[in-house]
Scaffold this motif. Structure first.
Motif, PDB file in Angstrom:
ATOM      1  N   UNK A 160       0.870  -1.182   0.000  1.00  0.00           N
ATOM      2  CA  UNK A 160       0.000   0.000   0.000  1.00  0.00           C
ATOM      3  C   UNK A 160       0.899   1.221   0.000  1.00  0.00           C
ATOM      4  N   UNK A 161       0.930   2.009  -1.058  1.00  0.00           N
ATOM      5  CA  UNK A 161       1.928   3.088  -1.161  1.00  0.00           C
ATOM      6  C   UNK A 161       1.722   4.235  -0.188  1.00  0.00           C
ATOM      7  N   UNK A 162       0.472   4.517   0.178  1.00  0.00           N
ATOM      8  CA  UNK A 162       0.195   5.644   1.069  1.00  0.00           C
ATOM      9  C   UNK A 162      -0.827   5.210   2.126  1.00  0.00           C
ATOM     10  N   UNK A 163      -0.687   5.759   3.326  1.00  0.00           N
ATOM     11  CA  UNK A 163      -1.633   5.446   4.394  1.00  0.00           C
ATOM     12  C   UNK A 163      -2.723   6.508   4.448  1.00  0.00           C
ATOM     13  N   UNK A 164      -3.886   6.155   5.009  1.00  0.00           N
ATOM     14  CA  UNK A 164      -4.856   7.201   5.353  1.00  0.00           C
ATOM     15  C   UNK A 164      -4.323   7.984   6.558  1.00  0.00           C
ATOM     16  N   UNK A 165      -5.148   8.880   7.112  1.00  0.00           N
ATOM     17  CA  UNK A 165      -4.741   9.610   8.301  1.00  0.00           C
ATOM     18  C   UNK A 165      -4.425   8.599   9.408  1.00  0.00           C
ATOM     19  N   UNK A 166      -3.197   8.628   9.920  1.00  0.00           N
ATOM     20  CA  UNK A 166      -2.693   7.575  10.799  1.00  0.00           C
ATOM     21  C   UNK A 166      -1.983   8.184  11.998  1.00  0.00           C
ATOM     22  N   UNK A 167      -2.059   7.479  13.127  1.00  0.00           N
ATOM     23  CA  UNK A 167      -1.337   7.874  14.332  1.00  0.00           C
ATOM     24  C   UNK A 167      -0.251   6.850  14.643  1.00  0.00           C
ATOM     25  N   UNK A 168       0.946   7.350  14.916  1.00  0.00           N
ATOM     26  CA  UNK A 168       2.042   6.500  15.381  1.00  0.00           C
ATOM     27  C   UNK A 168       2.509   7.053  16.722  1.00  0.00           C
ATOM     28  N   UNK A 169       2.447   6.230  17.774  1.00  0.00           N
ATOM     29  CA  UNK A 169       2.933   6.628  19.088  1.00  0.00           C
ATOM     30  C   UNK A 169       4.228   5.874  19.357  1.00  0.00           C
ATOM     31  N   UNK A 170       5.265   6.611  19.733  1.00  0.00           N
ATOM     32  CA  UNK A 170       6.578   6.027  20.000  1.00  0.00           C
ATOM     33  C   UNK A 170       6.922   6.255  21.474  1.00  0.00           C
ATOM     34  N   UNK A 171       7.164   5.178  22.206  1.00  0.00           N
ATOM     35  CA  UNK A 171       7.651   5.239  23.587  1.00  0.00           C
ATOM     36  C   UNK A 171       9.062   4.661  23.574  1.00  0.00           C
ATOM     37  N   UNK A 172      10.009   5.367  24.198  1.00  0.00           N
ATOM     38  CA  UNK A 172      11.420   4.989  24.054  1.00  0.00           C
ATOM     39  C   UNK A 172      11.850   3.858  24.992  1.00  0.00           C
ATOM     40  N   UNK A 173      10.922   3.014  25.374  1.00  0.00           N
ATOM     41  CA  UNK A 173      11.242   1.870  26.230  1.00  0.00           C
ATOM     42  C   UNK A 173      10.212   0.787  25.956  1.00  0.00           C
ATOM     43  N   UNK A 174      10.689  -0.414  25.705  1.00  0.00           N
ATOM     44  CA  UNK A 174       9.780  -1.523  25.406  1.00  0.00           C
ATOM     45  C   UNK A 174       9.449  -2.358  26.629  1.00  0.00           C
ATOM     46  N   UNK A 175      10.107  -2.090  27.762  1.00  0.00           N
ATOM     47  CA  UNK A 175       9.906  -2.919  28.951  1.00  0.00           C
ATOM     48  C   UNK A 175       8.807  -2.403  29.873  1.00  0.00           C
ATOM     49  N   UNK A 176       8.382  -1.162  29.704  1.00  0.00           N
ATOM     50  CA  UNK A 176       7.495  -0.554  30.694  1.00  0.00           C
ATOM     51  C   UNK A 176       6.167  -1.287  30.839  1.00  0.00           C
ATOM     52  N   UNK A 177       5.796  -2.091  29.851  1.00  0.00           N
ATOM     53  CA  UNK A 177       4.500  -2.756  29.893  1.00  0.00           C
ATOM     54  C   UNK A 177       4.639  -4.269  30.124  1.00  0.00           C
ATOM     55  N   UNK A 178       5.854  -4.768  30.275  1.00  0.00           N
ATOM     56  CA  UNK A 178       6.038  -6.202  30.526  1.00  0.00           C
ATOM     57  C   UNK A 178       5.620  -6.548  31.947  1.00  0.00           C
ATOM     58  N   UNK A 179       5.108  -7.763  32.124  1.00  0.00           N
ATOM     59  CA  UNK A 179       4.539  -8.172  33.413  1.00  0.00           C
ATOM     60  C   UNK A 179       5.513  -7.991  34.566  1.00  0.00           C
ATOM     61  N   UNK A 180       6.764  -8.394  34.387  1.00  0.00           N
ATOM     62  CA  UNK A 180       7.718  -8.349  35.494  1.00  0.00           C
ATOM     63  C   UNK A 180       8.283  -6.954  35.731  1.00  0.00           C
ATOM     64  N   UNK A 181       7.850  -5.966  34.961  1.00  0.00           N
ATOM     65  CA  UNK A 181       8.287  -4.593  35.170  1.00  0.00           C
ATOM     66  C   UNK A 181       7.170  -3.697  35.692  1.00  0.00           C
ATOM     67  N   UNK A 182       5.953  -4.191  35.718  1.00  0.00           N
ATOM     68  CA  UNK A 182       4.829  -3.368  36.175  1.00  0.00           C
ATOM     69  C   UNK A 182       4.825  -3.325  37.698  1.00  0.00           C
ATOM     70  N   UNK A 183       4.818  -2.120  38.240  1.00  0.00           N
ATOM     71  CA  UNK A 183       4.864  -1.901  39.684  1.00  0.00           C
ATOM     72  C   UNK A 183       3.502  -1.412  40.158  1.00  0.00           C
ATOM     73  N   UNK A 184       2.895  -2.052  41.164  1.00  0.00           N
ATOM     74  CA  UNK A 184       1.610  -1.575  41.683  1.00  0.00           C
ATOM     75  C   UNK A 184       1.706  -0.115  42.133  1.00  0.00           C
ATOM     76  N   UNK A 185       0.683   0.646  41.816  1.00  0.00           N
ATOM     77  CA  UNK A 185       0.671   2.052  42.194  1.00  0.00           C
ATOM     78  C   UNK A 185       1.137   2.982  41.102  1.00  0.00           C
ATOM     79  N   UNK A 186       1.896   2.460  40.119  1.00  0.00           N
ATOM     80  CA  UNK A 186       2.301   3.268  38.972  1.00  0.00           C
ATOM     81  C   UNK A 186       1.295   3.073  37.837  1.00  0.00           C
ATOM     82  N   UNK A 187       1.353   3.966  36.854  1.00  0.00           N
ATOM     83  CA  UNK A 187       0.306   4.016  35.834  1.00  0.00           C
ATOM     84  C   UNK A 187       0.723   3.429  34.490  1.00  0.00           C
ATOM     85  N   UNK A 188       1.734   2.560  34.480  1.00  0.00           N
ATOM     86  CA  UNK A 188       2.199   1.995  33.214  1.00  0.00           C
ATOM     87  C   UNK A 188       1.092   1.273  32.453  1.00  0.00           C
TER      88      UNK A 188
END
Length: 271
Positions: A160-188
């Motif tokens: 597909x050469x062109x996308x429609x109106x699109x959103x790309x969100x970039x977070x500079x860390x891939x671990x913040x949402x992994x199970x063993x990195x989630x801390x109770x009380x934080x909003x990850x």
């Protein structure tokens, strides 16, 4: 990132993850095991490579009610490449604090040696998460279809050469949402769920989910104010106890004197 060889791909869409690790003065103190000659012990060490983010773009509904998110070994995001894309806008979403620093490779992530080094802490509001929004030209347009290790095309679908109106969100860390990195009380986890709803154009659950946010971080203060509060906590409670003791002692002395006066008075009257 280098092993994945994705820099040309991300640059085409307007961003690149930096090589320097972001260190932040707003970070947790964590227990680490130290080994002595005869014993092992747990030492509490300030660890700036796990920034606790409280600076969000509150205009975005995803971050409107979030309080604190912890990232793990994040890097700053370079969005200068988006300037070459006419149809794409860039919006920062989350940032480091006003007292951050950058660590260049080779990295030192050992908490015990890291604390012995001095840093300037002169970086402010480094972008740790960004939104790129617009119509994107496909990175694969006009290119040969990639092949696997056996030389077979990885897909037979037409590019597909062109996308429609699109959103790309970039977070500079891939671990913040992994199970063993989630801390109770934080909003990850809440942040990730909000992002998923918002990216698929369904923000209705965000306001409901945000009621569960429990983290209430203390606002950042200067080093001078921190020292003032430290001495207040050290001096005021004992002083209050001393004042309370003096007041009680004075009240008991007055009561004792009154009792003595009444006793002496009654004896004098009896004579």
């Amino acid at each position: 990132r280098s092993a994945l060889r994705i820099d040309p791909w991300t640059e085409h869409y307007g961003f690149k993850l930096g090589d320097d690790l972001v260190m932040d003065r707003r970070a947790p103190t964590l227990p680490f095991q130290t080994v002595g000659r005869y014993t092992r012990q747990i030492t509490m060490v300030f660890y700036p490579l796990f920034p606790e983010v409280i600076n969000f773009n509150r205009a975005n509904p995803v971050f409107k009610t979030l309080r604190q998110v912890r990232l793990y070994f994040p890097t700053a995001i370079d969005t200068g490449y988006a300037a070459e894309l006419d149809s794409v806008t860039v919006t920062p979403l989350l940032f480091s604090s006003e007292t951050a620093a950058l660590q260049s490779p080779p990295y030192d992530i050992n908490p015990l040696t890291l604390r012995a080094k001095s840093y300037e802490w002169d970086q402010s509001h480094l972008p740790l998460g960004v939104l790129l929004e617009g119509k994107f030209d496909s990175y694969w347009a006009g290119k040969d279809v990639p092949t696997d290790e056996d030389g077979n095309p990885v897909s037979d679908e037409e590019v597909i050469p062109h996308s429609p109106l699109t959103r790309i969100v970039v977070i500079s860390d891939a671990n913040f949402i992994r199970d063993n990195y989630i801390v109770p009380g934080l909003d990850n986890l809440t942040m990730m769920q909000n992002l998923a709803d918002w990216l698929v154009q369904d923000p209705r659950l965000i306001s409901i989910r945000s009621r569960e946010v429990t983290s209430r971080p203390i606002a950042e203060i200067s080093d001078a104010m921190r020292r003032v509060l430290k001495y207040i906590n050290l001096i005021v409670p004992p002083l209050l106890v001393i004042i309370f003791g003096l007041v009680r002692w004075q009240m008991r002395a007055v009561r004792r004197q009154r009792t003595l006066d009444v006793t002496l008075g009654s004896r004098s009257g009896g004579k």
